[in-house]
Write a protein that holds these residues in place. Structure first.
Motif, short mmCIF file in Angstrom:
data_model
loop_
_atom_site.label_atom_id
_atom_site.label_comp_id
_atom_site.label_asym_id
_atom_site.label_seq_id
_atom_site.Cartn_x
_atom_site.Cartn_y
_atom_site.Cartn_z
N UNK A 467 7.79 -4.72 1.37
CA UNK A 467 6.86 -3.65 1.41
C UNK A 467 6.89 -2.01 2.24
N UNK A 468 5.96 -1.05 1.96
CA UNK A 468 5.92 -0.40 3.10
C UNK A 468 5.12 0.22 3.07
N UNK A 469 4.59 0.10 4.86
CA UNK A 469 2.89 -0.19 4.98
C UNK A 469 2.82 1.39 4.76
N UNK A 473 3.47 -2.69 -2.03
CA UNK A 473 2.39 -2.07 -2.99
C UNK A 473 1.25 -1.96 -1.84
N UNK A 474 -0.32 -1.81 -2.88
CA UNK A 474 -1.14 -1.27 -2.54
C UNK A 474 -2.00 -2.42 -2.58
N UNK A 551 3.59 9.16 -2.11
CA UNK A 551 5.34 8.28 -1.79
C UNK A 551 6.15 8.87 -0.80
N UNK A 552 5.78 10.21 -0.43
CA UNK A 552 7.30 10.97 0.44
C UNK A 552 8.31 10.80 0.27
N UNK A 559 11.41 0.05 -2.86
CA UNK A 559 10.60 -0.72 -2.96
C UNK A 559 11.02 -1.97 -4.19
N UNK A 560 12.26 -1.89 -4.90
CA UNK A 560 12.24 -2.80 -6.68
C UNK A 560 13.36 -3.21 -6.14
#
Length: 635
Positions: A467-469, A473-474, A551-552, A559-560
């Motif tokens: 996860x990337x805060x 994911x949302x 996504x920046x 993430x995968x």
């Protein structure tokens, strides 16, 4: 199994489902307020496993729900609450449970004491079974609320390996890590090792080469479709199926395929469209003699001799003697069934052949009827696709014929597992029996090697939290409903179709830019620049600039994991990256509700704001097993 999460790797027919029901009984008794989730890979298996649970569970009555099919897509929170209230066990396909647990958050992992994954080797990559674990169960396990009451996980398989027999040890570890299970494989029982595997010799026909046959059939099909004036989509697939039937079976097989599968569908659509033309009629062999191809391929000739010999010899000793012929493609099932029956009739034999395929190619009633005939001995030979390799309870067979080639050792193990009678025989027309057995033995050795078992710590380490805060994911405010790279496309396209109350081509909403890279040789790059979706305020556009801002500096590699990326092409990665942001935009504008479905406002007002999007007429000639007239109704 009670003490820890376990994958049971046990040969077909030795009682994996009985073990599952015993474990199910334990958890229904020890945690009576919680439910059991039983995921099976196909609709065909849902009814079978549900009935097995009802008949064999200690609890009486054991209330079991059967959950499969498109009707489940419309279930709301009230429907799911009622289902959980009225049943102890939920048996369904993985996609149904993935949607309920991940997309819509209609159920919570904490409501279950036991998760059973039948044919769990299917839990790979981005499959629905893998999605349940990765996107539904793992996040719940990382939650402190669920930490103390994790449901037990039980996997069932005859072969833990799905795919090529490469890096077998690594693939065992991947399955253990994904399901957070230890794999257990009991020693082989001598009495189940009495099958013989036999290679069948035959010689290809020079006149039935695929390229030659395709060149013969294409002008005929083009002329037919042009005369019918039917807007057939993907006519190349119709041609490919016809070519395959002719190459594998010969002219008589092609005639049966046209008359029994294609012709009823053509007649239906011509009638529905009221196309002015002469009535369609059956094709006879003499009308196609100019093709100069044999009535029967040498391959099917050898098959007829083999099956007749087996039946003649076996039926003398065993009146219930029967067998299965596996084929690779659905198109072969009906034609081969008719060829076998015509051959039996000509030989004045009483035997009958039936045909079965998966739910996409055959109605449930037709399939169940054919299986019932086979079980009762009214049909002694069953022609079927790989849909019957996994778990389907067919009557015990004395022989299995692999008429077509197959690409995985799983198919060898599970197909051979259908032959359960003592001294059963398994015949191979394409694959090499000795090589397949060697691979199966290698997989079995790896399954029994306890030194390869991952520790609980190693499994926990491999449950990567990617996860990337604020990026991926949302999750909704309550942390339950999820939007990710693997459900966003489904969420977006279903929203668009439902709020417009019409089917649509997604391409109509996707706007691509193409830039020239060089003049010669001509090279360009094409990318998705904007996606416009319907809303109560009109079309809302999400641009590539917005997607890039979200996504920046985070890439999809961040993430995968490797398994998720394996089958994603560059184009699919780009589209999923884009549609993920589109789905978030829909949610943040409240066009999607908390279950990631169209809000009532979007459903009521979008049709007024957006005119109908016209679609071209189209006719879909379906790939079918059985009489084409009974399922020709869908355009």
């Amino acid at each position: 199994v009670i003490a820890e999460n376990t994958v049971i790797n046990l040969q077909t027919g030795l009682g994996k489902t009985l073990v599952a029901v015993s474990v199910l009984d334990h958890y229904l008794t020890s945690q009576p307020t919680k439910k059991v989730l039983f995921a099976v890979p196909t609709r065909v298996l849902v009814e079978q496993q549900a009935e097995y649970c009802r008949e064999n569970a200690a609890a009486r009555p054991c209330r079991v729900a059967e959950l499969s099919g498109r009707a489940m897509d419309s279930w709301n929170q009230r429907d799911w609450d009622a289902c959980l209230h009225d049943h102890e066990v939920l048996v369904g396909t993985p996609e149904v449970f993935r949607r309920a647990l991940v997309n819509g958050s209609f159920m919570q992992v904490s409501q279950f004491s036991l998760l059973i994954f039948d044919e769990c080797h299917n839990a790979t990559g981005n499959s629905a079974m893998a999605g349940i674990m990765r996107d539904g169960v793992w996040p719940a396990w990382h939650s402190k609320k669920v930490e103390r009451c994790r449901p037990r996980v039980l996997g069932l398989t005859a072969s833990f390996l799905n795919g090529s027999a490469e890096d077998v040890e690594g693939k065992r570890g991947q399955l253990e890590a994904l399901l957070d299970c230890s794999l257990f494989c009991p020693p082989s029982l001598p009495e189940v090792q009495d099958k013989s595997f036999i290679n069948v010799r035959w010689f290809p026909d020079a006149r039935l080469r695929s390229e030659h046959v395709a060149a013969l059939l294409k002008p005929l099909l083009d002329k037919l479709l042009d005369s019918l004036k039917l807007p057939v989509t993907e006519s190349h697939k119709v041609l490919n199926r016809a070519v395959h039937v002719l190459v594998e079976l010969g002219l008589k097989g092609l005639v049966v395929y046209y008359n029994q599968v294609l012709l009823p569908q053509f007649q239906h659509h011509v009638g529905a469209l009221q196309t002015p033309r002469q009535p369609l009629s059956f094709v006879r062999e003499d009308q196609l003699r100019h093709l100069d191809v044999p009535d029967f391929s040498s391959k099917v000739t050898v098959l007829l001799q083999l099956v007749s010999g087996l039946m003649r010899e076996g039926a003398e000793e065993n009146p219930s003697y029967k067998g299965i012929v596996f084929v690779e493609r659905i198109a072969l099932t009906t034609a081969l069934k008719h060829i076998l029956n015509a051959h039996f009739q000509q030989a004045a034999e009483r035997w009958q052949a039936g045909a079965c395929a998966g739910s996409s190619a055959q109605t449930d009633a037709d399939r169940e009827g054919e299986l019932e005939r086979f079980k009762k001995g009214q049909a002694q030979v069953l022609v079927c696709t790989a849909a019957l390799e996994e778990g389907v309870d067919v009557s015990e067979c004395s022989f299995v014929v692999r008429f077509s080639s197959f690409g995985t050792t799983k198919s060898h193990i599970q197909g051979a597992g259908r032959a359960r009678q003592s001294n059963a025989q398994v015949f191979y027309f394409e694959n090499d029996a000795e090589a397949e057995e060697a691979k199966a033995n290698r997989i079995s050795q790896v399954a029994r090697d306890d030194s390869l078992r991952l520790s609980q710590e190693e499994r926990a380490r491999r449950m990567e939290n990617r996860q990337v805060s604020g990026v991926y994911p949302w999750r909704g405010l309550d942390g339950s409903t999820v939007i990710n790279l693997f459900n966003c496309k489904q969420i977006v396209f279903e929203y668009c179709s439902k709020v417009l109350a019409q089917p649509l081509k997604p391409e109509a909403l996707m706007h691509y830019e193409e830039e020239q890279v060089r003049t010669y040789p001509p090279t360009s790059r094409k990318y998705l620049e904007c996606f416009e979706y319907p809303s109560p305020e009109g079309l809302v556009g999400v641009t590539l600039a917005q997607v890039n801002r979200h996504w920046g500096n985070v890439s999809l590699d961040d993430v995968l994991d490797a398994e998720q990326k394996k089958k994603m092409t560059s184009r699919k990665r780009d589209d999923c990256r884009f549609l993920y942001v589109v789905a978030i935009d829909m949610r943040e504008r409240s066009y999607l509700d908390r279950h990631n479905r169209p809000s009532q406002d979007a459903l009521l007002r979008t049709k007024l704001a957006i005119p109908t999007l016209p679609l071209p007429d189209r006719v879909n000639i379906r790939n079918k097993c059985g009489d084409g007239s009974r399922q020709a109704g869908r355009p």
